[in-house]
Scaffold this motif. Structure first.
Motif, short mmCIF file in Angstrom:
data_model
loop_
_atom_site.label_atom_id
_atom_site.label_comp_id
_atom_site.label_asym_id
_atom_site.label_seq_id
_atom_site.Cartn_x
_atom_site.Cartn_y
_atom_site.Cartn_z
N TYR A 3 59.06 -30.85 69.52
CA TYR A 3 59.13 -30.63 70.96
C TYR A 3 58.10 -29.61 71.41
CZ TYR A 3 60.87 -29.95 75.65
OH TYR A 3 60.96 -29.87 77.02
N VAL A 4 57.91 -28.57 70.62
CA VAL A 4 56.93 -27.54 70.96
C VAL A 4 55.52 -28.14 70.99
CG1 VAL A 4 55.86 -25.40 70.14
CG2 VAL A 4 58.34 -25.62 70.16
N PRO A 41 72.50 -24.73 73.96
CA PRO A 41 71.87 -23.42 74.16
C PRO A 41 71.14 -22.88 72.93
CG PRO A 41 74.17 -23.36 74.87
CD PRO A 41 73.92 -24.70 74.26
N TYR A 42 71.68 -23.08 71.75
CA TYR A 42 71.03 -22.52 70.56
C TYR A 42 69.75 -23.28 70.23
CZ TYR A 42 73.72 -26.22 68.17
OH TYR A 42 74.28 -27.41 67.78
N ILE A 43 69.66 -24.55 70.58
CA ILE A 43 68.42 -25.28 70.37
C ILE A 43 67.39 -24.85 71.41
CG2 ILE A 43 67.34 -27.57 70.41
CD1 ILE A 43 69.86 -28.69 69.12
N ARG A 44 67.82 -24.72 72.67
CA ARG A 44 66.90 -24.24 73.72
C ARG A 44 66.36 -22.86 73.36
NH1 ARG A 44 64.36 -27.54 77.02
NH2 ARG A 44 63.56 -25.57 77.76
N ALA A 45 67.22 -22.01 72.84
CA ALA A 45 66.78 -20.65 72.47
C ALA A 45 65.73 -20.72 71.37
CB ALA A 45 67.98 -19.82 72.01
N GLU A 46 65.91 -21.60 70.41
CA GLU A 46 64.93 -21.74 69.33
C GLU A 46 63.61 -22.31 69.87
OE1 GLU A 46 63.50 -21.20 65.51
OE2 GLU A 46 65.33 -20.45 66.43
N ILE A 47 63.69 -23.26 70.80
CA ILE A 47 62.48 -23.79 71.42
C ILE A 47 61.74 -22.68 72.15
CG2 ILE A 47 61.64 -25.28 73.30
CD1 ILE A 47 63.84 -27.30 72.44
N ARG A 77 57.98 -21.45 71.28
CA ARG A 77 56.91 -21.51 72.29
C ARG A 77 56.30 -20.13 72.50
NH1 ARG A 77 58.25 -24.81 77.49
NH2 ARG A 77 56.01 -24.66 77.65
N ALA A 78 57.14 -19.09 72.51
CA ALA A 78 56.63 -17.73 72.67
C ALA A 78 55.77 -17.34 71.48
CB ALA A 78 57.79 -16.75 72.84
N ALA A 79 56.20 -17.70 70.29
CA ALA A 79 55.42 -17.38 69.09
C ALA A 79 54.09 -18.13 69.11
CB ALA A 79 56.22 -17.74 67.84
N ALA A 80 54.10 -19.37 69.56
CA ALA A 80 52.86 -20.15 69.63
C ALA A 80 51.91 -19.52 70.65
CB ALA A 80 53.16 -21.59 70.00
N ALA A 81 52.44 -19.05 71.76
CA ALA A 81 51.61 -18.41 72.79
C ALA A 81 50.97 -17.13 72.25
CB ALA A 81 52.43 -18.12 74.03
N VAL A 82 51.72 -16.36 71.49
CA VAL A 82 51.19 -15.13 70.90
C VAL A 82 50.08 -15.47 69.91
CG1 VAL A 82 51.75 -13.21 69.35
CG2 VAL A 82 53.27 -13.76 71.25
N ALA A 92 48.19 -18.00 69.93
CA ALA A 92 47.02 -18.51 70.66
C ALA A 92 46.39 -17.44 71.54
CB ALA A 92 47.43 -19.71 71.50
N GLY A 93 47.04 -16.29 71.67
CA GLY A 93 46.50 -15.21 72.49
C GLY A 93 46.69 -15.45 73.98
N LEU A 94 47.68 -16.25 74.33
CA LEU A 94 47.93 -16.54 75.74
C LEU A 94 48.95 -15.56 76.31
CD1 LEU A 94 48.32 -20.41 75.55
CD2 LEU A 94 46.27 -19.11 76.08
N ASP A 95 48.74 -15.17 77.55
CA ASP A 95 49.72 -14.38 78.28
C ASP A 95 49.66 -14.78 79.75
OD1 ASP A 95 47.43 -13.16 79.24
OD2 ASP A 95 47.77 -11.27 78.23
N ARG A 96 50.50 -14.19 80.57
CA ARG A 96 50.55 -14.56 81.98
C ARG A 96 49.23 -14.31 82.68
NH1 ARG A 96 56.47 -13.02 84.38
NH2 ARG A 96 57.61 -14.26 82.88
N ASP A 97 48.58 -13.21 82.36
CA ASP A 97 47.30 -12.89 83.00
C ASP A 97 46.25 -13.97 82.70
OD1 ASP A 97 48.32 -10.57 84.06
OD2 ASP A 97 47.68 -9.34 82.36
N TRP A 98 46.23 -14.43 81.45
CA TRP A 98 45.29 -15.47 81.07
C TRP A 98 45.57 -16.76 81.83
CZ3 TRP A 98 45.36 -20.38 79.10
CH2 TRP A 98 44.15 -20.88 78.66
N LEU A 99 46.85 -17.09 81.99
CA LEU A 99 47.22 -18.33 82.67
C LEU A 99 46.86 -18.30 84.15
CD1 LEU A 99 50.66 -19.08 81.02
CD2 LEU A 99 48.51 -20.30 80.66
N VAL A 100 46.98 -17.12 84.77
CA VAL A 100 46.67 -16.99 86.19
C VAL A 100 45.18 -16.96 86.35
CG1 VAL A 100 46.85 -15.50 88.20
CG2 VAL A 100 48.81 -15.82 86.70
#
Length: 77
Positions: free
Chosen positions: A21-22, A52-58, A62-67, A69-77
């Motif tokens: 899914y990720v 809920p426990y599957i959503r939490a793992e997703i 996703r947060a780990a993948a963003a880290v 990849a070096g992505l953050d909110r500032d980069w997205l904006v």
């Protein structure tokens, strides 16, 4: 519940569903890739995404993948 303890509650298929899914962000496709039946993929996708426990793992994956990849909110904006 402790975050890492939640992920141990996932079955191997649910863990594979989270990983897929990720990657594709499509529940039905992720369900098929995880090895669920093609006939029930849509229903199982819905069920997995509402647990809920599957959503939490997703969310954690996703947060780990963003880290990684070096992505953050500032980069997205």
């Amino acid at each position: 519940m402790h975050p890492r303890l939640e992920s141990t509650l996932l079955t191997p298929k649910q863990q594979k569903f989270v990983q897929e899914y990720v990657v594709c962000l499509n529940g039905t496709e992720a369900t098929r890739r995880a090895g669920y039946s093609h006939k029930t993929a849509r229903q199982m996708s819905y069920e997995n995404l509402t647990k809920p426990y599957i959503r939490a793992e997703i969310d954690r994956e996703r947060a780990a993948a963003a880290v990684r990849a070096g992505l953050d909110r500032d980069w997205l904006v």
